[in-house]
Design an enzyme around this catalytic site. Structure first.
Site, PDB file in Angstrom:
ATOM      1  N   GLU A 107      -2.613  25.793 -11.219  1.00  0.00           N
ATOM      2  CA  GLU A 107      -2.816  24.655 -12.106  1.00  0.00           C
ATOM      3  C   GLU A 107      -1.886  24.713 -13.325  1.00  0.00           C
ATOM      4  O   GLU A 107      -1.373  23.704 -13.760  1.00  0.00           O
ATOM      5  CB  GLU A 107      -4.278  24.644 -12.592  1.00  0.00           C
ATOM      6  CG  GLU A 107      -4.594  23.561 -13.598  1.00  0.00           C
ATOM      7  CD  GLU A 107      -6.077  23.503 -13.942  1.00  0.00           C
ATOM      8  OE1 GLU A 107      -6.762  24.533 -13.813  1.00  0.00           O
ATOM      9  OE2 GLU A 107      -6.547  22.413 -14.321  1.00  0.00           O
ATOM     10  N   GLU A 121     -15.175  20.478 -10.062  1.00  0.00           N
ATOM     11  CA  GLU A 121     -14.311  19.335 -10.362  1.00  0.00           C
ATOM     12  C   GLU A 121     -14.012  18.610  -9.050  1.00  0.00           C
ATOM     13  O   GLU A 121     -14.697  17.680  -8.694  1.00  0.00           O
ATOM     14  CB  GLU A 121     -13.049  19.798 -11.092  1.00  0.00           C
ATOM     15  CG  GLU A 121     -12.294  18.618 -11.652  1.00  0.00           C
ATOM     16  CD  GLU A 121     -11.672  18.875 -13.004  1.00  0.00           C
ATOM     17  OE1 GLU A 121     -11.925  19.912 -13.619  1.00  0.00           O
ATOM     18  OE2 GLU A 121     -10.928  17.982 -13.461  1.00  0.00           O
TER      19      GLU A 121
END
Ligand code: RAM
Length: 883
Positions: free
Chosen positions: A742, A468
């Site tokens: 996260e 990502e």
């Protein structure tokens, strides 16, 4: 003499090279031991030579004596600046009694190549090798002779891809140059002073090229997003003592070859075969007759702009804290810290032996590396030994997010000295520090800073490990204020704003990711990821929030001015896509990764629409666009009214009834009167009903503690800060976190690891609480009317189990700090330091306020004590009922 002028900077940097700003901005600090030190006037001299400046001749610009207390953002206003010009400058100031200071030391800046026509060089590359899946990194080189004494030599370099520049055997510059931009639109040029590296006689220049973001893998968007293979562009301008000039430029006379780097990809790792090293390739005298001729790309249609971003560097080296030998004979190291960068290994063994370094953030219960969360990323580097004694290896065009390293295939006994971890990120200087009496709060702050170190790499990325690592704008905006306390992100975010502008849609929509890496342009979103939209609430709004943050923190009005039209387009776009000013529910991310609380997307999107509009009104005001200011203020009021009509009832209930709907409505000032009071009570009830726990996701979390504190609920804010039960910040810390996770439930006692496809342990968004720590707990706030901490608002707020906190922030004026202590008997003591040239309004909690031992009548939380620079001690008494 009371004032000294120090710390001169141009465009936020000490002596920058290769600018393309036509009116660079100048900054300086004052050094004084006196209280209330401030300048009443200044004079800037800019000269085209050091000698002229020494004679006090401002042949470029003499500002004359300007009656002003400004020390930052002083715009150069002299003769036009020319390509490659070198400008020397100094400042003199006058104090309050009109006494002049000495002249400052001399500072300088240079200009880059301002005219595209000055680029004579060609973009050189190496043809793709047939039947090779991952291409080897090209090496390019050229030998040349210089006849005569060298006066000045400057290299201008960039690449479509990545480059490492070498001059006469020495590495020049930093890592991952030229940085991540939308290469279809622009690429940054780096400028290096190579005067001392070149010699009269034989020289050699070369570069190793990497795929980087240009043609290597970018996140989950695949590879070759911008092009097929890397190209390099270089011009070295050499001025000889006799005045002659010559240029060494990339062209078809260079030579290229493959070398030891078999491949090097951001997401897939690196392979290096030391047997294929090209000894001496970057030095003069090397025989490159067997090398190929490079091919020259026809041209490049994008912009060549001066590099704005702070260079990416190794900023720290970490030693492992433990090592364990596995049954299979590999070694697993614990670095003691989730970090981003790479590993260097020392090894001795037979030629052809392969050693592999594998990286992971966590361990599985059986002690093996937890690799499930990497998706298609491969955090592995391979090194093949040449077998000539001790060898050491570290990669170059890849990076990894990890705490654990598995060393596989190592010959002999490995120990704690075998490897080190190199911490790599955009080298934004550290500006903030914070410490309290509570070790867990200190650890939380440390984790926030590590999250930033791990994710600010050319662009603000979401995470550093899986496939990502993109410039997610929502994450960036929610963390921007925290980031700007921790480090000097002036240039970093100035660059990122260009990424956002380059990605802005014709409709005016700002995107979720910048650079957009072909996501939208290539319509990847409609095929591969159809949930993507280019205008997510709380993501696109970064295009307004980030410039405003730079204005607050650095007094930067240029960023507001430069991007004003783009911000207007964003707000107008939002307006055009509403139903009577209410944004419809659509497939957006909502309050991303909230926990057990779904905020209705239309509520969230309308709230953010209001917020961007309000900020735009304020920005118009700063820029003196009074009509726009009034217009967008009226629009903001209308949106707020529409929000209330659509979503708020008379009992203060907001549709969705999540913590986030209340937090956003309060923070963005969408509520009024009694309804507002009722909404505050509902927010608190919600938190209490969850056992004093939060439920906010990325968008709500940043404003959770600020909105509670602003609305008389400081104790609730402290309870949430130090809550240890799941979900909470401290829960992760109790379970060993060294970075911000996260998700709140990245790992839990009950369920172990969350869904591996989205479970990063190094995502900074939930760390946006750092902003509250500085602004409220430590009480260091910027006054928007005198931004850049020209006037600070100091309002520390003790509470919860905290009895001591100290914080400092190195503003453009110098260090501003607070240090407070609350004794068990209620005595409160606060030390405040204000840098010269700045002032502060100090709000002291409690009663019987004293300053430097003297009572100050009326002072407290509602009446500020105005102070100038210097150090001050305040005392008061806080009753047991709190602040
Ligand atoms: C995730 C990213 C990022 C977030 C988006 C919505 O994949 O990690 O943090 O902004 O999705």
């Amino acid at each position: 003499m009371s004032l000294r002028v120090v710390h001169l900077k141009t465009e936020y940097v000490v002596n920058p090279l290769g600018l393309d700003e036509k009116k660079p901005r100048l900054f300086w600090r004052l050094d004084s031991t006196e209280r209330g030190a401030a300048q009443s006037a200044y004079r800037v001299l800019v000269a085209s030579s050091r000698e002229a400046l020494d004679r006090h001749e401002g042949d470029q610009w003499d500002s004359g004596k300007v009656a002003s207390s400004s020390q930052i953002q002083i715009e150069y206003d002299g003769k036009p600046l020319v390509s490659e010009g070198c400008y020397y400058w100094k400042v003199q100031v006058w104090d309050g009694a009109d006494r002049p200071s000495d002249w400052s030391e001399t500072a300088f800046w240079t200009m880059g190549l301002l005219d595209r026509g000055e680029w004579k060089a060609g973009w050189i590359g190496r043809k793709t090798e047939a039947n090779v899946q991952m291409q080897p990194s090209p090496y390019v080189r050229k030998s040349f002779a210089v006849e005569g004494k060298i006066q000045r030599a400057t290299a201008y370099a960039t690449a479509l891809g990545l480059y490492e520049l070498r001059v006469n055997g020495e590495k020049v510059g930093d890592l991952f140059a030229p940085g991540f931009t939308d290469y279809d639109k622009r690429v940054q040029v780096q400028t290096y002073d190579v005067t001392r590296l070149l010699t009269e006689g034989d020289n050699a220049v070369g570069a190793v090229l990497g795929d980087g973001w240009y043609c290597g893998t970018v996140g989950f968007l695949g590879d070759k997003v911008y092009g097929e293979r890397p190209f390099f562009l270089l011009q070295i301008h050499i001025e000889l003592a006799d005045g002659t000039k010559r240029i060494v430029a990339t062209d078809s006379s260079w030579r290229t070859n493959r070398g030891p780097l078999q491949y090097s990809d951001m997401i897939k790792g690196e392979a290096y075969d030391a047997r294929l090293e090209l000894d001496g390739w970057d030095r003069p005298g090397f025989d490159d007759s067997g090398w190929e001729q490079p091919d020259v790309r026809p041209g490049y249609n994008g912009l060549l702009t001066a590099s704005i971003e702070p260079p990416v560097r190794i900023t720290e080296t970490l030693k492992p804290i433990s090592v364990r030998r596995t049954e299979s004979g590999s070694y697993i190291y614990d670095m003691g810290q989730n970090m981003v960068g790479w590993t260097e290994v020392k090894v001795r063994g037979e030629r052809g032996r392969k050693v592999t370094l594998s990286h992971a953030e966590m361990l599985n219960p059986d002690g093996s590396l937890y690799l499930d969360n990497l998706r298609v990323a491969v955090q592995q580097d391979h090194y093949v030994l040449k077998g000539e004694g001790e060898e050491s290896y570290e990669p170059r065009f890849t990076f990894h997010g990890f705490r654990y390293v598995e060393l596989i295939g190592y010959p002999g006994e490995a120990d704690l000295e075998t490897i080190v971890g190199k911490v790599i990120h955009s080298d934004t200087p550290r500006t903030g520090r914070l410490q309290t009496n509570d070790e867990m709060v200190n650890k939380l702050y440390s984790n926030i800073v590590w999250g930033q170190r791990g994710n600010f790499l050319s662009v603000p990325t979401d995470c550093p490990q899986r496939d990502e690592r993109l410039g997610w704008t929502g994450d960036a905006q929610i963390f921007a204020r925290t980031a700007s306390y921790n480090m000097d992100v002036s240039r970093f975010f100035t660059k990122f704003m260009w990424d956002m502008i380059d990605a802005q849609q014709p409709s005016g929509a700002f995107t979720d990711v910048a650079p957009d890496a072909g996501w939208i342009r290539h319509k990847m979103w409609s095929t591969r990821l159809n949930w993507f939209a280019p205008d997510n609430a709380g993501w696109g709004d970064a295009g307004v929030v980030i410039p405003w943050t730079l204005y607050l923190m650095y007094g930067d009005t240029r960023i507001l001015d430069t991007h004003y039209e783009a911000m207007v387009r964003w707000v107008e776009y939002l307006k055009a896509n509403t139903n009577e000013l209410v944004r419809p529910d659509y497939a957006n991310y909502g309050d991303w990764l909230s926990i057990d609380a779904d905020t209705p997307k239309e509520v969230l999107a309308t709230a953010y629409f209001a917020y961007s509009t309000k900020l735009l009104s304020r920005i118009a005001g700063v820029l003196g666009r009074t009509e726009d200011e009034a217009h967008y203020d009226a629009l903001f009021r209308d949106i707020a009214a529409a929000f209330r009509r659509a979503f708020v009832d008379e009992e203060g209930r907001i549709h969705g009834e999540t913590q986030t709907v209340y937090v956003l409505a309060l923070q963005f000032e969408l509520l009024e009167g009694r309804v507002r009071e009722l909404a505050i009570a509902r927010l608190v009830d919600n938190i209490r009903a969850r056992g004093n726990r939060l439920s906010t996701g990325f968008l709500g979390v940043g404003y959770l503690l600020p909105s509670l504190t602003d609305n008389g609920q400081l104790d609730v804010a402290y309870t949430l800060l130090t809550q240890e039960a799941f979900p909470s910040w401290m829960y992760s810390i109790k379970h060993g976190a060294t970075t911000i996770w996260e998700r709140w439930d990245g790992w839990t006692e009950h369920n172990g690891f969350q869904t591996p496809s989205m479970n990063s342990f190094n995502h900074y968004s939930l760390g946006s609480v750092g902003e509250w720590m500085f602004r409220y707990m430590a009480g260091l706030e910027a006054d928007p009317a005198q931004p850049g901490f020209r006037r600070a608002i100091v309002r520390p707020l003790p509470g919860g189990r905290l009895t001591e906190a100290k914080a400092e922030y190195e503003s453009l004026y110098g260090v501003l700090s607070t240090d407070w202590k609350l004794s068990p008997d209620g005595r409160f003591r606060l030390n405040v330091r204000v840098p010269a040239g700045a002032t502060a309004a100090v709000f002291v909690p409690g009663a019987d306020v004293r300053m430097d031992g003297q009572p100050v009548s009326g002072a407290g939380m509602s009446l500020a004590i105005e102070i100038g620079s210097g150090e001050y001690v305040f005392e008061s008494h806080i009753s047991s009922t709190g602040v």
